[in-house]
Scaffold this motif. Structure first.
Motif, PDB file in Angstrom:
ATOM      1  N   THR A 277     -65.953 -33.725   1.049  1.00 24.57           N
ATOM      2  CA  THR A 277     -64.679 -34.397   1.323  1.00 24.57           C
ATOM      3  C   THR A 277     -64.370 -35.424   0.252  1.00 24.57           C
ATOM      4  N   LEU A 278     -65.380 -36.204  -0.131  1.00 27.11           N
ATOM      5  CA  LEU A 278     -65.184 -37.195  -1.197  1.00 27.11           C
ATOM      6  C   LEU A 278     -64.812 -36.524  -2.504  1.00 27.11           C
ATOM      7  N   TRP A 279     -65.469 -35.373  -2.777  1.00 26.67           N
ATOM      8  CA  TRP A 279     -65.191 -34.662  -4.035  1.00 26.67           C
ATOM      9  C   TRP A 279     -63.757 -34.133  -4.063  1.00 26.67           C
ATOM     10  N   LEU A 280     -63.318 -33.541  -2.925  1.00 22.60           N
ATOM     11  CA  LEU A 280     -61.955 -33.033  -2.852  1.00 22.60           C
ATOM     12  C   LEU A 280     -60.943 -34.153  -2.974  1.00 22.60           C
ATOM     13  N   PHE A 281     -61.205 -35.257  -2.305  1.00 21.84           N
ATOM     14  CA  PHE A 281     -60.301 -36.399  -2.380  1.00 21.84           C
ATOM     15  C   PHE A 281     -60.218 -36.920  -3.802  1.00 21.84           C
ATOM     16  N   SER A 282     -61.381 -36.936  -4.469  1.00 24.49           N
ATOM     17  CA  SER A 282     -61.422 -37.405  -5.857  1.00 24.49           C
ATOM     18  C   SER A 282     -60.603 -36.503  -6.752  1.00 24.49           C
ATOM     19  N   CYS A 283     -60.745 -35.183  -6.529  1.00 21.98           N
ATOM     20  CA  CYS A 283     -59.991 -34.231  -7.339  1.00 21.98           C
ATOM     21  C   CYS A 283     -58.498 -34.388  -7.113  1.00 21.98           C
ATOM     22  N   ARG A 284     -58.103 -34.525  -5.859  1.00 21.58           N
ATOM     23  CA  ARG A 284     -56.683 -34.696  -5.546  1.00 21.58           C
ATOM     24  C   ARG A 284     -56.145 -35.971  -6.160  1.00 21.58           C
ATOM     25  N   THR A 285     -56.957 -37.024  -6.099  1.00 23.69           N
ATOM     26  CA  THR A 285     -56.523 -38.310  -6.673  1.00 23.69           C
ATOM     27  C   THR A 285     -56.356 -38.190  -8.174  1.00 23.69           C
ATOM     28  N   GLN A 286     -57.337 -37.533  -8.831  1.00 20.29           N
ATOM     29  CA  GLN A 286     -57.266 -37.398 -10.278  1.00 20.29           C
ATOM     30  C   GLN A 286     -56.084 -36.521 -10.680  1.00 20.29           C
ATOM     31  N   LEU A 287     -55.865 -35.431  -9.922  1.00 20.69           N
ATOM     32  CA  LEU A 287     -54.751 -34.538 -10.230  1.00 20.69           C
ATOM     33  C   LEU A 287     -53.422 -35.256 -10.071  1.00 20.69           C
ATOM     34  N   HIS A 288     -53.290 -35.984  -8.992  1.00 19.07           N
ATOM     35  CA  HIS A 288     -52.058 -36.738  -8.754  1.00 19.07           C
ATOM     36  C   HIS A 288     -51.839 -37.776  -9.848  1.00 19.07           C
ATOM     37  N   HIS A 289     -52.921 -38.435 -10.252  1.00 22.57           N
ATOM     38  CA  HIS A 289     -52.840 -39.448 -11.293  1.00 22.57           C
ATOM     39  C   HIS A 289     -52.420 -38.821 -12.622  1.00 22.57           C
ATOM     40  N   HIS A 290     -52.930 -37.610 -12.886  1.00 19.07           N
ATOM     41  CA  HIS A 290     -52.604 -36.925 -14.131  1.00 19.07           C
ATOM     42  C   HIS A 290     -51.123 -36.525 -14.166  1.00 19.07           C
ATOM     43  N   ILE A 291     -50.619 -36.069 -13.034  1.00 16.56           N
ATOM     44  CA  ILE A 291     -49.215 -35.653 -12.969  1.00 16.56           C
ATOM     45  C   ILE A 291     -48.300 -36.848 -13.201  1.00 16.56           C
ATOM     46  N   ASN A 292     -48.663 -37.997 -12.633  1.00 18.61           N
ATOM     47  CA  ASN A 292     -47.842 -39.191 -12.823  1.00 18.61           C
ATOM     48  C   ASN A 292     -47.759 -39.599 -14.292  1.00 18.61           C
ATOM     49  N   LYS A 293     -48.777 -39.241 -15.075  1.00 18.23           N
ATOM     50  CA  LYS A 293     -48.778 -39.590 -16.490  1.00 18.23           C
ATOM     51  C   LYS A 293     -47.975 -38.593 -17.323  1.00 18.23           C
ATOM     52  N   GLY A 294     -47.533 -37.462 -16.680  1.00 20.66           N
ATOM     53  CA  GLY A 294     -46.833 -36.440 -17.435  1.00 20.66           C
ATOM     54  C   GLY A 294     -45.503 -36.935 -17.971  1.00 20.66           C
ATOM     55  N   GLN A 295     -45.064 -36.268 -19.054  1.00 20.74           N
ATOM     56  CA  GLN A 295     -43.785 -36.632 -19.666  1.00 20.74           C
ATOM     57  C   GLN A 295     -42.809 -35.484 -19.458  1.00 20.74           C
ATOM     58  N   TYR A 296     -41.625 -35.795 -18.999  1.00 18.18           N
ATOM     59  CA  TYR A 296     -40.625 -34.787 -18.698  1.00 18.18           C
ATOM     60  C   TYR A 296     -39.505 -34.835 -19.735  1.00 18.18           C
ATOM     61  N   TYR A 297     -39.010 -33.640 -20.064  1.00 23.18           N
ATOM     62  CA  TYR A 297     -37.938 -33.537 -21.047  1.00 23.18           C
ATOM     63  C   TYR A 297     -36.737 -32.863 -20.388  1.00 23.18           C
ATOM     64  N   GLU A 298     -35.596 -33.441 -20.538  1.00 21.70           N
ATOM     65  CA  GLU A 298     -34.377 -32.870 -19.978  1.00 21.70           C
ATOM     66  C   GLU A 298     -33.787 -31.869 -20.963  1.00 21.70           C
ATOM     67  N   VAL A 299     -33.547 -30.661 -20.482  1.00 21.42           N
ATOM     68  CA  VAL A 299     -32.969 -29.613 -21.318  1.00 21.42           C
ATOM     69  C   VAL A 299     -31.471 -29.575 -21.069  1.00 21.42           C
ATOM     70  N   ASP A 300     -30.693 -29.990 -22.057  1.00 23.07           N
ATOM     71  CA  ASP A 300     -29.238 -29.987 -21.918  1.00 23.07           C
ATOM     72  C   ASP A 300     -28.600 -29.763 -23.283  1.00 23.07           C
ATOM     73  N   ALA A 301     -27.290 -29.931 -23.340  1.00 24.74           N
ATOM     74  CA  ALA A 301     -26.539 -29.647 -24.569  1.00 24.74           C
ATOM     75  C   ALA A 301     -26.880 -30.588 -25.719  1.00 24.74           C
ATOM     76  N   SER A 302     -27.576 -31.668 -25.433  1.00 26.88           N
ATOM     77  CA  SER A 302     -27.910 -32.621 -26.499  1.00 26.88           C
ATOM     78  C   SER A 302     -29.024 -32.111 -27.413  1.00 26.88           C
ATOM     79  N   ILE A 303     -29.741 -31.074 -26.966  1.00 26.47           N
ATOM     80  CA  ILE A 303     -30.830 -30.521 -27.778  1.00 26.47           C
ATOM     81  C   ILE A 303     -30.243 -29.685 -28.910  1.00 26.47           C
ATOM     82  N   ILE A 304     -30.641 -29.958 -30.103  1.00 24.65           N
ATOM     83  CA  ILE A 304     -30.120 -29.266 -31.281  1.00 24.65           C
ATOM     84  C   ILE A 304     -30.869 -27.945 -31.471  1.00 24.65           C
ATOM     85  N   ALA A 305     -30.120 -26.859 -31.649  1.00 27.94           N
ATOM     86  CA  ALA A 305     -30.724 -25.538 -31.824  1.00 27.94           C
ATOM     87  C   ALA A 305     -31.488 -25.476 -33.140  1.00 27.94           C
TER      88      ALA A 305
END
Length: 250
Positions: free
Chosen positions: A14-42
């Protein structure tokens, strides 16, 4: 003692699963998102790379293979439709070229994905009608299995067919003919369809024990294309009509 060891093990997991979930959640929060719209130059280098292929593809999709006098429409709520009749007639035409003994064709309403608008018919239009990689299949069936086919059509309110006449009255088969003759339960019939249905797609069970089956490399959309081109060579246009091949009398 054994129970204590078991509880300790479960606690550790249980501790191991909780640790994994915590680490995964923490990693996702650090992710960087990019908006794909008309401002992107081809990227011109990528465009230059695929442009010739795109032009070639568009030229082929825009190639005219025939002409329709009128709008050939689908109608999933009717026992037959202009598009369904055209589709089934084209399938029967090809089936007889592959095997002159073929007597009928069968398709389903849901397998036909577009109408044909009045005017020029292009390769792209045919792809819209049949976007799937289905191939032509010819089945040899017992008369009893043809009757199962008719029962399926009764339950589903009719399906696209050619070489067949079915009259449904009060939810039952009133008349069922193949090439103008009543079904003989002990006779054998050759029917052309496509592999998706022959394999049991659209909840079809009456193709489960054919006497014989032949799958061809011919794609279904190639069949439709050839059918339209053949009409064009004869100086004819696509002109479908409702002819009462499937009727529901209430």
């Amino acid at each position: 003692m054994k129970r204590a060891v078991l509880w300790c093990s479960l606690f550790s997991v249980t501790l191991w699963l909780f640790s994994c979930r915590t680490q995964l959640h923490h990693h996702i929060n650090k992710g960087q998102y990019y908006e794909v719209d008309a401002s992107i130059i081809a990227d011109s280098s990528i465009i230059n790379y695929y442009a010739p292929y795109k032009a070639k593809l568009e030229a082929e999709m825009n190639r005219v293979v025939g002409y329709a006098n009128d709008h050939v429409t689908r109608n999933r709520n009717a026992p037959e439709s202009l598009m369904g009749n055209f589709f089934a007639d084209g399938l029967l035409w090809k089936g007889r070229l592959l095997d002159p003994e073929v007597q009928a064709s069968f398709a389903t309403k849901d397998g036909i994905r577009a109408d044909i608008n009045a005017g020029d018919i292009t390769v792209g239009n045919i792809f819209e009608i049949m976007p799937f990689e289905n191939v032509v299949s010819i089945l040899t069936l017992r008369g009893v299995d043809m009757l199962r086919l008719a029962d399926y059509m009764v339950k589903t309110g009719g399906q696209p067919v050619s070489g067949i006449k079915l009259i449904i009255e009060n939810g039952k088969i009133k008349e069922f003919l193949v090439q103008g003759k009543p079904i003989d339960p002990n006779a054998h019939y050759k029917l052309v369809t496509y592999d998706y249905l022959a394999n049991g797609g659209d909840y079809i069970k009456f193709f489960d024990s054919p006497i014989a089956r032949e799958d061809y490399t011919q794609l279904l959309r190639e069949t439709l294309m050839e059918y339209v081109l053949d009409l064009k060579k004869q100086g004819k246009h696509v002109k479908s009509q409702l002819d009462g091949r499937v009727q529901i009398i209430k």
